[in-house]
Design a protein around this motif. Structure first.
Motif, PDB file in Angstrom:
ATOM      1  N   LYS A   1      -6.273  -2.709   5.823  1.00  0.00           N
ATOM      2  CA  LYS A   1      -5.939  -3.738   4.830  1.00  0.00           C
ATOM      3  C   LYS A   1      -6.295  -3.320   3.409  1.00  0.00           C
ATOM      4  CE  LYS A   1      -7.889  -7.101   7.399  1.00  0.00           C
ATOM      5  NZ  LYS A   1      -8.359  -8.450   7.764  1.00  0.00           N
ATOM      6  N   LYS A   2      -7.424  -2.636   3.221  1.00  0.00           N
ATOM      7  CA  LYS A   2      -7.826  -2.254   1.866  1.00  0.00           C
ATOM      8  C   LYS A   2      -6.914  -1.174   1.290  1.00  0.00           C
ATOM      9  CE  LYS A   2     -12.728  -3.396   2.025  1.00  0.00           C
ATOM     10  NZ  LYS A   2     -14.088  -2.843   2.004  1.00  0.00           N
ATOM     11  N   GLU A   3      -6.498  -0.237   2.146  1.00  0.00           N
ATOM     12  CA  GLU A   3      -5.631   0.855   1.685  1.00  0.00           C
ATOM     13  C   GLU A   3      -4.150   0.504   1.800  1.00  0.00           C
ATOM     14  OE1 GLU A   3      -6.724   4.541   3.519  1.00  0.00           O
ATOM     15  OE2 GLU A   3      -8.820   4.343   2.924  1.00  0.00           O
ATOM     16  N   ASN A   4      -3.848  -0.626   2.456  1.00  0.00           N
ATOM     17  CA  ASN A   4      -2.480  -1.101   2.583  1.00  0.00           C
ATOM     18  C   ASN A   4      -1.555  -0.066   3.229  1.00  0.00           C
ATOM     19  OD1 ASN A   4      -0.867  -3.378   2.268  1.00  0.00           O
ATOM     20  ND2 ASN A   4       0.065  -2.584   0.401  1.00  0.00           N
ATOM     21  N   ARG A   5      -2.016   0.476   4.368  1.00  0.00           N
ATOM     22  CA  ARG A   5      -1.215   1.492   5.064  1.00  0.00           C
ATOM     23  C   ARG A   5      -1.671   1.617   6.513  1.00  0.00           C
ATOM     24  NH1 ARG A   5      -3.469   6.719   5.674  1.00  0.00           N
ATOM     25  NH2 ARG A   5      -5.594   6.841   4.884  1.00  0.00           N
TER      26      ARG A   5
ATOM     27  N   ILE B   1       4.838  -7.305   9.915  1.00  0.00           N
ATOM     28  CA  ILE B   1       4.233  -8.337   9.070  1.00  0.00           C
ATOM     29  C   ILE B   1       3.529  -7.779   7.843  1.00  0.00           C
ATOM     30  CG2 ILE B   1       4.033 -10.034  10.907  1.00  0.00           C
ATOM     31  CD1 ILE B   1       1.065  -9.198  11.189  1.00  0.00           C
ATOM     32  N   PHE B   2       3.237  -6.491   7.824  1.00  0.00           N
ATOM     33  CA  PHE B   2       2.540  -5.897   6.675  1.00  0.00           C
ATOM     34  C   PHE B   2       3.496  -5.304   5.649  1.00  0.00           C
ATOM     35  CE2 PHE B   2      -0.386  -5.520  10.302  1.00  0.00           C
ATOM     36  CZ  PHE B   2      -1.334  -6.415   9.869  1.00  0.00           C
TER      37      PHE B   2
ATOM     38  N   VAL C   1      -6.530  -4.069  11.130  1.00  0.00           N
ATOM     39  CA  VAL C   1      -5.848  -4.912  12.104  1.00  0.00           C
ATOM     40  C   VAL C   1      -5.334  -3.973  13.185  1.00  0.00           C
ATOM     41  CG1 VAL C   1      -3.951  -6.511  12.525  1.00  0.00           C
ATOM     42  CG2 VAL C   1      -5.168  -6.577  10.346  1.00  0.00           C
ATOM     43  N   ILE C   2      -5.733  -4.230  14.407  1.00  0.00           N
ATOM     44  CA  ILE C   2      -5.333  -3.396  15.537  1.00  0.00           C
ATOM     45  C   ILE C   2      -4.248  -4.136  16.301  1.00  0.00           C
ATOM     46  CG2 ILE C   2      -6.109  -2.267  17.644  1.00  0.00           C
ATOM     47  CD1 ILE C   2      -8.936  -2.252  16.307  1.00  0.00           C
TER      48      ILE C   2
END
Length: 144
Positions: free
Chosen positions: A11-15, A138-139, A59-60
């Motif tokens: 989530k922090k690195e958005n990847r 969803i990301f 998120v797994i």
């Protein structure tokens, strides 16, 4: 028996993290009796640490065991489209209360998580996954 596979969104690195890529750390979940903790393997120091990544950072998502009509693996969190049956896009979501994957209308996600139609109804020989297409997640949103 289906393959057990996972993918991990940071989530922090958005990847997505790729444990096989040289630039990404390998990931391990450890449970010391007080809940899972994420550990990353630093290839330079050759050590496991959870200093730079906590469970809330990732998120797994699990592979459903199904593939879409193009042969792409379907994971929870994927956005799918079935041009023959659906009038809107659906999110694949795991329902822990019923122990199956369900399809949630994209417009209702994430407000509604568990009252979708059953997804793993596609048994051996079923053409269900041959009619659907993964169009995003969803990301990262929808590809088309």
């Amino acid at each position: 028996m289906r393959e057990i596979k996972f993918r991990v969104w940071h989530k922090k690195e958005n990847r997505w993290l790729d444990p096989w890529a040289e630039e990404d750390p390998m990931l391990c979940l450890k449970d010391f009796g007080r809940g899972c903790e994420v550990y990353l393997y630093d290839r330079q120091s050759k050590d496991w640490t959870n200093k730079d990544c906590q469970m809330d950072d990732v998120v797994i998502q699990q592979y459903t065991g199904l593939k879409d009509k193009n042969g792409k693996e379907i994971y929870e969190g994927d956005i799918i489209d079935n041009h023959e049956e659906y009038h809107n896009k659906k999110v694949v979501n795991y329902d822990p209360h019923s122990c199956f994957y369900c399809l949630i209308d994209l417009d209702e996600y994430p407000d509604t998580l568990y009252n979708g139609e059953m997804f793993n109804q596609a048994g051996e020989g079923s053409n269900f996954s041959g009619r659907i297409e993964v169009i995003g997640n969803i990301f990262e949103g929808v590809d088309r």
